[in-house]
Design a protein around this motif. Structure first.
Motif, short mmCIF file in Angstrom:
data_model
loop_
_atom_site.label_atom_id
_atom_site.label_comp_id
_atom_site.label_asym_id
_atom_site.label_seq_id
_atom_site.Cartn_x
_atom_site.Cartn_y
_atom_site.Cartn_z
N ARG A 204 0.84 -1.21 0.00
CA ARG A 204 0.00 0.00 0.00
C ARG A 204 0.87 1.26 0.00
O ARG A 204 0.63 2.20 -0.76
CB ARG A 204 -0.92 -0.02 1.22
N ASP A 205 1.90 1.27 0.83
CA ASP A 205 2.78 2.44 0.90
C ASP A 205 3.53 2.65 -0.41
O ASP A 205 3.69 3.80 -0.86
CB ASP A 205 3.78 2.28 2.05
N ALA A 206 3.99 1.55 -1.03
CA ALA A 206 4.71 1.67 -2.29
C ALA A 206 3.80 2.22 -3.38
O ALA A 206 4.20 3.09 -4.16
CB ALA A 206 5.26 0.31 -2.71
N ALA A 207 2.56 1.72 -3.44
CA ALA A 207 1.62 2.20 -4.46
C ALA A 207 1.31 3.67 -4.26
O ALA A 207 1.27 4.45 -5.22
CB ALA A 207 0.35 1.36 -4.42
N LEU A 208 1.08 4.08 -3.01
CA LEU A 208 0.77 5.48 -2.75
C LEU A 208 1.94 6.38 -3.10
O LEU A 208 1.75 7.49 -3.61
CB LEU A 208 0.38 5.66 -1.28
N LYS A 209 3.16 5.91 -2.86
CA LYS A 209 4.34 6.69 -3.21
C LYS A 209 4.42 6.89 -4.72
O LYS A 209 4.67 8.00 -5.21
CB LYS A 209 5.59 5.99 -2.70
N LEU A 210 4.20 5.83 -5.48
CA LEU A 210 4.25 5.92 -6.94
C LEU A 210 3.11 6.78 -7.48
O LEU A 210 3.29 7.54 -8.44
CB LEU A 210 4.19 4.52 -7.55
N MET A 211 1.94 6.67 -6.87
CA MET A 211 0.79 7.44 -7.33
C MET A 211 0.95 8.93 -7.05
O MET A 211 0.30 9.75 -7.70
CB MET A 211 -0.48 6.93 -6.64
N GLY A 212 1.81 9.28 -6.09
CA GLY A 212 1.95 10.67 -5.69
C GLY A 212 2.97 11.46 -6.47
O GLY A 212 3.22 12.61 -6.14
N ARG A 213 3.56 10.87 -7.51
CA ARG A 213 4.58 11.60 -8.26
C ARG A 213 3.99 12.87 -8.87
O ARG A 213 2.80 12.93 -9.21
CB ARG A 213 5.17 10.71 -9.35
N GLU A 214 4.81 13.87 -9.03
CA GLU A 214 4.33 15.16 -9.53
C GLU A 214 3.97 15.07 -11.02
O GLU A 214 4.63 14.38 -11.80
CB GLU A 214 5.42 16.22 -9.34
N GLY A 215 2.93 15.80 -11.39
CA GLY A 215 2.52 15.86 -12.79
C GLY A 215 1.87 14.58 -13.27
O GLY A 215 1.80 13.58 -12.56
N LEU A 216 1.39 14.59 -14.47
CA LEU A 216 0.83 13.41 -15.13
C LEU A 216 -0.25 12.74 -14.28
O LEU A 216 -0.34 11.52 -14.21
CB LEU A 216 1.93 12.41 -15.48
N GLN A 217 -1.06 13.58 -13.63
CA GLN A 217 -2.10 13.06 -12.75
C GLN A 217 -3.41 12.87 -13.53
O GLN A 217 -3.41 12.80 -14.74
CB GLN A 217 -2.25 13.98 -11.55
N ALA A 218 -4.52 12.75 -12.79
CA ALA A 218 -5.79 12.34 -13.40
C ALA A 218 -6.22 13.26 -14.54
O ALA A 218 -6.73 12.80 -15.56
CB ALA A 218 -6.87 12.27 -12.33
N ALA A 219 -6.04 14.57 -14.37
CA ALA A 219 -6.46 15.50 -15.42
C ALA A 219 -5.69 15.24 -16.72
O ALA A 219 -6.25 15.30 -17.82
CB ALA A 219 -6.26 16.94 -14.96
N TYR A 220 -4.39 14.97 -16.58
CA TYR A 220 -3.57 14.65 -17.75
C TYR A 220 -4.03 13.36 -18.40
O TYR A 220 -4.16 13.27 -19.64
CB TYR A 220 -2.11 14.54 -17.32
N VAL A 221 -4.28 12.33 -17.60
CA VAL A 221 -4.73 11.04 -18.14
C VAL A 221 -6.07 11.21 -18.86
O VAL A 221 -6.27 10.66 -19.95
CB VAL A 221 -4.84 10.00 -17.02
N ALA A 222 -6.97 11.97 -18.27
CA ALA A 222 -8.28 12.19 -18.90
C ALA A 222 -8.14 12.89 -20.24
O ALA A 222 -8.79 12.52 -21.23
CB ALA A 222 -9.16 13.02 -17.96
N ARG A 223 -7.29 13.91 -20.28
CA ARG A 223 -7.10 14.65 -21.53
C ARG A 223 -6.51 13.75 -22.62
O ARG A 223 -6.97 13.76 -23.76
CB ARG A 223 -6.18 15.85 -21.27
N ARG A 224 -5.50 12.97 -22.27
CA ARG A 224 -4.89 12.08 -23.24
C ARG A 224 -5.86 10.99 -23.70
O ARG A 224 -5.86 10.59 -24.87
CB ARG A 224 -3.62 11.46 -22.66
N ALA A 225 -6.68 10.52 -22.78
CA ALA A 225 -7.66 9.50 -23.14
C ALA A 225 -8.65 10.02 -24.17
O ALA A 225 -8.95 9.34 -25.17
CB ALA A 225 -8.41 9.03 -21.89
#
Length: 269
Positions: A204-225
């Motif tokens: 859980r901690d490893a996943a949260l760390k990876l998910m918290g990287r700067e940039g390329l978050q949900a808004a970016y994924v939505a736009r690219r999708a």
């Protein structure tokens, strides 16, 4: 074929995370949205945000693991939106653990949402899309659909199945003028880990760390999708690391799984 100027869209799992980001991205196009989720409060908040951003949103309670709930979305879309141009099968959950130790109830839970939810959405709306000879499915999978991560077998199984379903459906629907895109992001911030089952503290901690990287978050994924939908692309792999691993998987699959992936997992965990 690109989406209409003001598309009519059904989104499952719209109460938070990527579902909300997709709704807000579509609101900038003044879309009319039907937001489906079990979280009524979250869906209503998404609807308020959509309205503030210039779109129109309606909410409906829906358990995507139940075929009858999803089938009712067709009529709801007709009543609320006057039809549908895009169906986003986005609702998803996470379950982990070692095969042989994961409770079968957790397997059933994740298969019901992540796989059967997408099957139900495609089954319900395909006849309508065929009839109108237009429309598009955006099925949300994951890079886990082509990267089999130890300790996350249930999640990987469901996402790989969504990729396969999308590939087959794409060929079936092409003669009817209907498009299919499968979205395969890597890590970005959502609530899926907090609500997941069977993840130990380290995972859980490893996943949260990876998910918290700067940039390329949900808004970016939505736009690219949505760019991939407009382009008529089958695959949307928005993150650079996902694209590199995807290429490596196709080129030297045993090297990836036997050598590189175990090394990465040791570093992360």
């Amino acid at each position: 074929m690109p989406l209409p100027k003001h598309p009519r869209v059904v989104i499952t799992g719209a109460a938070s995370g990527l579902g909300r980001a997709l709704a807000l991205e579509l609101a900038s196009r003044r879309a009319k949205l039907l937001l489906a989720d079990l979280n009524d409060e979250g869906s209503q908040e998404t609807a308020r945000l959509v309205a503030s951003a210039g779109g129109e949103a309606h909410t409906v309670r829906c358990d995507v693991s139940r075929s009858d709930d999803v089938a009712e979305l067709v009529g709801e879309a007709d009543r609320a939106l006057g039809g549908v141009d895009l169906v986003v099968n986005n609702a998803g959950v996470c379950a982990g653990g070692q095969v042989g130790e994961i409770p079968l109830s957790d397997w059933g839970w994740i298969l019901g949402v992540n796989l059967w939810g997408v099957i139900h959405g495609c089954h319900a709306f395909t006849p309508r899309f065929k009839e109108q000879r237009s429309g598009h499915f955006l099925n949300v999978a994951s890079a886990a659909g082509f990267i089999s991560v130890p300790g996350l077998a249930p999640y990987c199984v469901t996402k790989a199945a969504v990729v396969a379903l999308s590939e087959a459906l794409r060929v079936e629907l092409a003669p009817h003028g209907v498009g299919v895109t499968v979205l395969c992001p890597t890590f970005f911030r959502t609530q899926i880990v907090e609500s997941g089952r069977g993840l130990d503290a380290a995972a859980r901690d490893a996943a949260l760390k990876l998910m918290g990287r700067e940039g390329l978050q949900a808004a970016y994924v939505a736009r690219r999708a949505l760019e991939s939908v407009d382009a008529g692309s089958l695959y949307a792999v928005p993150h650079r690391d996902g694209r590199w691993v995807w290429r490596l998987k196709r080129a030297v699959p045993e090297l990836l799984h036997d050598v590189l992936l175990p090394q990465v997992m040791r570093r992360v965990l």
